[in-house]
Design an enzyme around this catalytic site. Structure first.
Site, short mmCIF file in Angstrom:
data_model
loop_
_atom_site.label_atom_id
_atom_site.label_comp_id
_atom_site.label_asym_id
_atom_site.label_seq_id
_atom_site.Cartn_x
_atom_site.Cartn_y
_atom_site.Cartn_z
N LYS A 155 3.38 0.73 3.09
CA LYS A 155 3.02 -0.27 4.09
C LYS A 155 3.02 -1.62 3.40
O LYS A 155 2.61 -1.71 2.24
CB LYS A 155 1.61 -0.01 4.63
CG LYS A 155 1.53 1.13 5.61
CD LYS A 155 0.15 1.13 6.26
CE LYS A 155 -0.25 2.54 6.59
NZ LYS A 155 -1.66 2.80 6.64
N GLY A 207 -14.70 1.92 14.45
CA GLY A 207 -15.85 1.01 14.47
C GLY A 207 -15.57 -0.28 15.23
O GLY A 207 -16.45 -0.82 15.91
N ARG A 260 -10.55 15.44 7.33
CA ARG A 260 -11.35 15.82 6.16
C ARG A 260 -12.74 16.29 6.61
O ARG A 260 -13.31 15.71 7.53
CB ARG A 260 -11.51 14.65 5.20
CG ARG A 260 -10.22 14.20 4.57
CD ARG A 260 -10.50 13.12 3.53
NE ARG A 260 -9.34 12.28 3.39
CZ ARG A 260 -9.36 10.95 3.43
NH1 ARG A 260 -10.50 10.31 3.60
NH2 ARG A 260 -8.25 10.28 3.30
N GLU A 273 -8.18 -5.50 4.77
CA GLU A 273 -8.03 -5.16 3.36
C GLU A 273 -6.86 -5.89 2.72
O GLU A 273 -6.91 -6.27 1.55
CB GLU A 273 -7.88 -3.63 3.22
CG GLU A 273 -9.19 -2.93 3.50
CD GLU A 273 -9.04 -1.46 3.86
OE1 GLU A 273 -8.63 -1.17 5.01
OE2 GLU A 273 -9.31 -0.61 3.01
N ARG A 313 -9.28 8.76 19.89
CA ARG A 313 -8.96 8.48 21.30
C ARG A 313 -8.65 9.75 22.06
O ARG A 313 -9.10 9.96 23.19
CB ARG A 313 -7.79 7.51 21.41
CG ARG A 313 -8.18 6.09 21.11
CD ARG A 313 -6.99 5.22 20.91
NE ARG A 313 -6.30 5.54 19.66
CZ ARG A 313 -5.40 4.77 19.08
NH1 ARG A 313 -5.03 3.66 19.66
NH2 ARG A 313 -4.86 5.11 17.95
N ASN A 350 0.88 -1.17 0.00
CA ASN A 350 0.00 0.00 0.00
C ASN A 350 0.92 1.22 0.00
O ASN A 350 1.47 1.60 1.04
CB ASN A 350 -0.88 -0.05 1.26
CG ASN A 350 -1.85 1.11 1.32
OD1 ASN A 350 -1.84 2.00 0.46
ND2 ASN A 350 -2.70 1.11 2.33
N GLY A 398 -12.63 5.01 10.44
CA GLY A 398 -11.23 5.07 10.84
C GLY A 398 -10.76 6.51 10.70
O GLY A 398 -11.55 7.44 10.91
N GLY A 433 -10.04 7.78 7.83
CA GLY A 433 -11.00 8.06 6.77
C GLY A 433 -12.23 7.21 7.06
O GLY A 433 -12.09 6.08 7.51
N ASP A 475 -7.34 12.36 16.14
CA ASP A 475 -7.45 10.99 16.65
C ASP A 475 -8.62 10.86 17.62
O ASP A 475 -8.74 11.62 18.58
CB ASP A 475 -6.14 10.59 17.35
CG ASP A 475 -6.08 9.10 17.61
OD1 ASP A 475 -5.27 8.43 16.96
OD2 ASP A 475 -6.87 8.61 18.46
N HIS A 504 -12.81 2.86 -0.03
CA HIS A 504 -12.84 1.78 0.97
C HIS A 504 -13.61 0.57 0.44
O HIS A 504 -14.12 -0.25 1.21
CB HIS A 504 -13.54 2.19 2.29
CG HIS A 504 -12.84 3.22 3.10
ND1 HIS A 504 -13.51 4.28 3.68
CD2 HIS A 504 -11.54 3.37 3.43
CE1 HIS A 504 -12.66 5.03 4.34
NE2 HIS A 504 -11.45 4.50 4.20
N ARG A 561 -2.62 -2.12 -3.40
CA ARG A 561 -3.83 -1.32 -3.21
C ARG A 561 -3.71 -0.11 -4.13
O ARG A 561 -2.72 0.63 -4.06
CB ARG A 561 -3.92 -0.86 -1.77
CG ARG A 561 -5.12 0.02 -1.56
CD ARG A 561 -5.14 0.63 -0.19
NE ARG A 561 -6.35 1.43 -0.07
CZ ARG A 561 -6.53 2.32 0.88
NH1 ARG A 561 -5.60 2.53 1.78
NH2 ARG A 561 -7.64 3.01 0.92
N ASN A 591 -13.24 -0.64 17.65
CA ASN A 591 -12.71 -0.45 19.00
C ASN A 591 -13.54 0.41 19.93
O ASN A 591 -13.33 0.40 21.13
CB ASN A 591 -11.30 0.15 18.93
CG ASN A 591 -10.31 -0.82 18.36
OD1 ASN A 591 -10.10 -1.88 18.93
ND2 ASN A 591 -9.74 -0.49 17.22
P1 ADP Z 1 -7.02 4.39 8.75
O1 ADP Z 1 -8.23 5.02 8.13
O2 ADP Z 1 -5.81 5.25 8.70
O3 ADP Z 1 -6.81 2.94 8.34
P2 ADP Z 1 -7.76 3.23 11.29
O4 ADP Z 1 -8.82 2.33 10.74
O5 ADP Z 1 -6.54 2.62 11.87
O6 ADP Z 1 -7.38 4.37 10.29
O7 ADP Z 1 -8.48 4.09 12.44
C1 ADP Z 1 -7.84 5.11 13.13
C2 ADP Z 1 -8.82 5.66 14.17
O8 ADP Z 1 -9.24 4.57 14.99
C3 ADP Z 1 -8.24 6.72 15.08
O9 ADP Z 1 -9.15 7.79 15.22
C4 ADP Z 1 -8.08 6.00 16.40
O10 ADP Z 1 -8.31 6.85 17.49
C5 ADP Z 1 -9.13 4.93 16.35
N1 ADP Z 1 -8.68 3.77 17.14
C6 ADP Z 1 -7.70 2.92 16.80
N2 ADP Z 1 -7.51 2.02 17.80
C7 ADP Z 1 -8.40 2.32 18.76
C8 ADP Z 1 -8.71 1.78 20.05
N3 ADP Z 1 -8.04 0.73 20.53
N4 ADP Z 1 -9.69 2.37 20.75
C9 ADP Z 1 -10.38 3.41 20.26
N5 ADP Z 1 -10.12 3.99 19.06
C10 ADP Z 1 -9.16 3.45 18.33
#
Ligand code: ADP
Length: 404
Positions: free
Chosen positions: A14, A336, A244, A387, A288, A7, A213, A215, A286, A183, A94, A338
Site C-alpha cells: 500500500k 471506532g 484473530r 498512520e 458491517r 506499507n 479495525g 486488527g 467484517d 498499532h 511502516r 464509523n
Molecule cells: P485495518 O485494521 O485493516 O486497517 P480498518 O481500520 O480499515 O482495518 O477497519 C476495518 C473494519 O472497519 C471492518 O470490520 C469494517 O467493517 C469496519 N468499517 C469500515 N468502514 C466502515 C463503515 N463505514 N461503517 C462501519 N464499519 C466500517
C-alpha cells in the site's frame, strides 16, 4: 517535501504520496495498492489527486517490480502526479516489529536493517515483507533516504511488570519473549490529537485509545506515554478481531492441538486466520456484514459483536484501574470511527466513571467529534487516525534533521 509512504505486506504493497508543507499541513498527492504480488496475476490500483484512476492487471513477480510499477504510475503521463522520480525526496516505511531495541523511528542503514532482520522471528508475517520493501527501494532509488517507523515503538515505555509474561524468565532472556504491543503509530497519533482536541495537557493526562479495525488494540497512555496495551508478543492477543482470537486461556491452544493432531503452524493459522469475529459468527470477519446478520437475528453474529463490546469494556476498565483514573476515551480505526452503535454500547457501560454520553454528537462517522456532554466528568471522542501522516512526519523530521 514529497514523501512516499510504503506499507508492504507479504503479497501486497500500500502506498501514499504526501507533499509535506510543514509538520501539520500536507497535500495527499496520490495513493494506491498493489495486490497479489508473486501470484499469477497481480493488480495495481492507483489514484492521483484530481486524476483519473488507474488499474493495471499484469503479473508482478516481487516487491522490487511492485515498486517499479508504483513509480511508473506516479509518473504516468495521464494518471500520474510527478514529472520525475527525483521529486520523491524520501521514503517512509511502516515496519511491524522493532523488538526491544528499536524504540523510535530511524533512518534506514545497514545497522538498522540488521536489527530489523533480527526481529523477523518476532514478526514472521510482516517483518520480512517490510524488509523486501526497503531492499526494493534501495535497488530502484538508491540515493533516496529511507526511514523506518515501527508499530511497536510507542509501547516501549511500558513498565517491566506490564510487559513481562509469567513464564520462566529464561525465555525472556533467550528469546526476548515479552509483551510488545502494536498499532503504536496510531495510538501515539490519536492520543496526542485527542489531548489537543480536548484542551488537555498531555504531560498531565490519562487517555485510553481504542484502535478498532480488522486488527484491534487498546492502549493506556499516561502523561503521553504508553503504560499498557492489549496486544502482546504478536498482534494475536487482546480483543477479538476480524480473524484473530484475542486473549484466550493458553491451554485452549494445546488442548485443540492434541485433540486434532495439529502442527504448531496449523494451530497458529487457525488462531490468526480462522478465529475472531469470523470464527465465532461463521459468517464474516467484517463488522458491517455482522451488523446486517445480527439485525436479521443471527445468534452467532450477535454473539461475536457482543464479545467485541465486552472486550472493549473489559480493557477500558482495566486501564482506568491501572492509571487510577481516566480523562478521556478515544475511538479510532475503521470500526471506532464509523460505528456509532458500538461506541454507544461501550459508553453505556462507563457511566460509573461519570461519563455522560452525547447521543446526538455520536451520530457521526469519519470525523473528529467529542461524543460526551460538556459537563461529562470523563470525555469520550472519535479521533480519526492517520498512520501514513505520522510516517511522513517522522520521515521528514529525521531526514531534515540529518541534513542540517
Ligand atoms: P485495518 O485494521 O485493516 O486497517 P480498518 O481500520 O480499515 O482495518 O477497519 C476495518 C473494519 O472497519 C471492518 O470490520 C469494517 O467493517 C469496519 N468499517 C469500515 N468502514 C466502515 C463503515 N463505514 N461503517 C462501519 N464499519 C466500517
Amino acid at each position: 517535501m514529497i514523501i512516499l509512504v510504503l506499507n508492504c505486506g507479504s503479497s501486497s504493497l500500500k502506498y501514499q504520496l504526501l507533499d509535506m508543507k510543514n509538520n501539520d499541513s500536507y497535500d495527499l498527492l496520490a495513493k494506491g495498492l498493489v495486490e497479489r504480488i508473486g501470484m499469477e496475476m497481480s493488480r495495481l490500483k492507483h489514484q492521483g489527486a484530481d486524476k483519473e484512476a488507474l488499474v493495471v492487471d499484469r503479473p508482478i513477480s516481487d516487491h522490487t517490480e511492485a515498486i517499479r510499477a508504483v513509480l511508473e504510475a506516479l509518473t504516468d503521463k495521464k494518471c500520474g502526479v510527478l514529472d520525475s522520480l527525483e521529486d520523491i525526496e524520501a521514503v517512509g516505511h511502516r515496519v511491524l516489529h522493532g523488538g526491544a531495541k528499536l524504540t523510535a523511528s530511524k533512518r534506514v542503514d545497514d545497522a538498522l536493517i540488521a536489527q530489523v532482520e533480527k526481529c523477523c522471528d518476532l514478526g514472521p508475517l510482516h517483518n520480512p515483507a517490510n524488509l523486501k520493501g526497503i531492499y526494493a527501494v534501495r535497488e530502484v532509488m538508491p540515493s533516496t533516504p529511507q526511514v523506518a517507523v515501527f508499530d511497536t515503538a510507542f509501547h516501549q515505555t511500558m513498565p517491566d511488570y506490564a510487559y513481562t509474561y509469567a513464564i520462566p524468565y529464561r525465555y525472556y532472556e533467550q528469546y526476548d519473549i515479552r509483551k510488545y504491543g502494536f498499532h503504536g503509530t496510531s495510538h501515539r497519533y490519536v492520543s496526542a490529537k485527542a489531548a489537543r482536541f480536548a484542551g488537555l495537557n498531555m504531560e498531565d493526562s490519562r487517555i485510553i485509545t481504542c484502535h478498532l479495525g480488522n486488527g484491534s488494540s487498546i492502549a493506556a497512555v499516561y502523561n503521553g506515554k504508553c503504560v499498557d496495551t492489549s496486544m502482546g508478543l504478536t498482534p494475536l492477543d487482546g480483543l477479538i478481531m476480524g480473524t484473530r482470537c484475542g486473549a484466550i486461556d493458553p491451554s485452549v491452544v494445546t488442548y485443540i492441538q492434541k485433540k486434532e493432531g495439529l502442527t504448531a503452524d496449523q494451530v497458529e493459522n487457525m488462531l490468526n486466520k480462522e478465529s475472531g469475529l469470523l470464527g465465532v459468527s461463521g459468517i464474516s470477519s467484517d463488522f458491517r456484514d455482522l451488523g446486517q446478520a445480527a439485525e436479521k437475528g443471527e445468534y452467532r453474529a450477535k454473539l461475536a459483536l457482543k464479545k467485541l463490546i465486552h472486550g472493549i469494556i473489559h480493557y477500558v476498565g482495566a486501564y482506568v484501574a491501572e492509571m487510577n483514573g481516566v480523562d478521556m476515551i478515544v475511538f479510532t480505526g475503521g470500526i471506532g470511527e464509523n460505528n456509532a452503535r458500538l461506541r454507544r454500547r461501550v459508553c453505556d457501560n462507563l457511566t460509573y466513571l461519570g461519563l455522560q454520553f452525547d447521543n446526538e454528537a455520536n451520530d457521526c462517522r469519519g470525523k473528529d467529534v467529542m461524543i460526551t456532554l460538556p459537563e461529562s466528568k470523563v470525555k469520550a471522542a472519535v479521533i480519526c487516525t492517520n498512520e501514513e501522516l505520522v510516517i511522513a512526519q517522522d520521515t521528514m523530521r529525521i531526514v531534515l534533521n540529518e541534513e542540517l
